[in-house]
Design an enzyme around this catalytic site. Structure first.
Site, PDB file in Angstrom:
ATOM      1  CG  ASP A   1      -2.284  -0.658   1.248  1.00 45.74           C
ATOM      2  OD1 ASP A   1      -1.599  -2.192   0.246  1.00 45.74           O
ATOM      3  OD2 ASP A   1      -3.552  -0.538   1.682  1.00 45.74           O
TER       4      ASP A   1
ATOM      5  CE  LYS B   1      -5.252   2.218   2.362  1.00 46.25           C
ATOM      6  NZ  LYS B   1      -4.023   1.392   3.078  1.00 46.25           N
TER       7      LYS B   1
ATOM      8  CE  LYS C   1      -6.860  -0.741   2.517  1.00 46.00           C
ATOM      9  NZ  LYS C   1      -5.280  -1.618   3.016  1.00 46.00           N
TER      10      LYS C   1
END
Length: 358
Positions: A195, A258, A294
């Site tokens: 991430d 995300k 996400k």
């Protein structure tokens, strides 16, 4: 512009509403698989970077009033109850990136988190729901680089991937070369998901080529590990910036986009989600590649998770309810979902402390 077309750009895509499931098994995780089966989260074809082209996002415009109407009506239009709700919540568990990103994290806390990820719901509740013979796991465990090897060891044989936050998380202001080294180090330690945080300055100053090049470097450094690009949407100022940043990161090869690190003042919201999902649709229409989504930060109740699931299904379709294309970054959400499942079985709510993370 109507609410069915919230983003103006070349190749505008319209809504594809679909009703939620009406039975417990419709969304629930699949039957049990052997413990040594590889993670099921990485079965879709990976996104392949496209040549940088400002024409893909230059003309993006957001109809704010239409977008606000769209998300405001969501909770009232879609009401999932009883067995159907239990099915949706079981599916939500399989899409959680169970997370601990605190300054006081310890190896023992990470091990407890991993144990919870492998057995997220009490066995008696699964038996009462008729799922004693099924495998239920979270989508991943997400930790700082320091604890990647600890998590990999604790999750051995479960098929649960380890995700590492990287590139100077959460601010992303360390030197670029160090960001790449951090990604490489996490991959060496066993992380199969990274991430990353983008440099917000590139977005705020309109330096889209720099953002593209940065994202391409991150993807290359990660190798076979899947990359989730954290946009930190609460710091990008406008929905138009969110839309453009989403497209540029996907164009550069991001496997997921995300919302947030969870450390910003404003994190995931339905409004930002809608904009990002519409860009995912446009990217799929152009390239044929499916990119995951996400939301992270502030998704702490079962009701909120249901709202995100319904929005995902209505905007992108059933495929985006699986962990290979949908994750929820959360630390406390699992406890509330387990409480809701216990209420479904017994008719009574229990205290949060009866459903600890680990």
């Amino acid at each position: 512009m109507t609410s069915s077309s919230l983003i103006r750009a070349n190749g505008t895509v319209r809504s594809r509403p679909a009703p939620p499931a009406t039975a417990l098994a419709a969304l629930a995780p699949a039957a049990s698989v052997p413990a040594d089966t590889p993670s099921q989260a990485h079965t879709a074809a990976r996104n392949i970077a496209q040549p940088f082209d400002t024409g893909w996002f230059d003309n993006v415009r957001i109809n704010l009033s239409a977008a606000e109407r769209r998300v405001a009506t969501l909770p009232g239009r879609r009401s999932v109850k009883k067995d159907a709700q239990a099915g949706w919540l079981l599916k939500a568990i399989s899409c959680i990136d169970l997370t601990t990103l605190n300054g006081d994290d310890t190896a023992e806390r990470v091990r407890r988190l991993c144990a919870k990820a492998a057995a997220p719901v009490r066995a008696d509740l699964l038996t009462a729901l008729g799922f004693a013979d099924r495998s239920l796991r979270t989508g991943a465990v997400c930790v700082y680089h320091r604890f990647v090897s600890t998590a990999v060891e604790a999750l051995a044989g479960t098929g649960i991937p380890v995700a590492a936050v990287s590139t100077g998380f959460p601010a992303g202001l360390i030197p670029h070369a160090l960001k790449l080294k951090e990604i490489e180090a996490s991959v060496r330690d066993g992380a199969t998901e990274i991430d990353i945080v983008i440099t917000r300055e590139h977005v705020l100053t309109g330096q889209w080529r720099k953002l593209y090049d940065e994202m391409r470097d991150f993807r290359l450094a990660a190798g076979d590990a899947h990359v989730k690009a954290i946009l930190a949407t609460g710091e990008l100022k406008t929905l138009r910036n969110v839309a453009k940043a989403s497209m540029v990161c996907m164009m550069a090869g991001a496997d997921f986009i995300k919302t947030s690190t969870g450390k910003e003042g404003v994190n995931a919201t339905p409004l930002v989600t809608l904009v990002m999902l519409r860009m995912i649709r446009q990217y799929e229409a152009r390239t044929g590649f499916r990119v995951g989504y996400k939301p992270a930060g502030g998704v702490s109740t079962a009701k909120t998770a249901l709202d995100y699931q319904v929005l995902m299904k209505e905007e992108l379709g059933r495929a985006w309810l699986e962990p290979e294309l949908f994750r929820i970054g959360a630390s406390t959400l699992l406890a509330d979902i387990e409480r809701q499942l216990e209420h479904h079985v017994t008719g009574r709510y229990s205290a949060f402390h009866r459903h600890p993370i680990g």
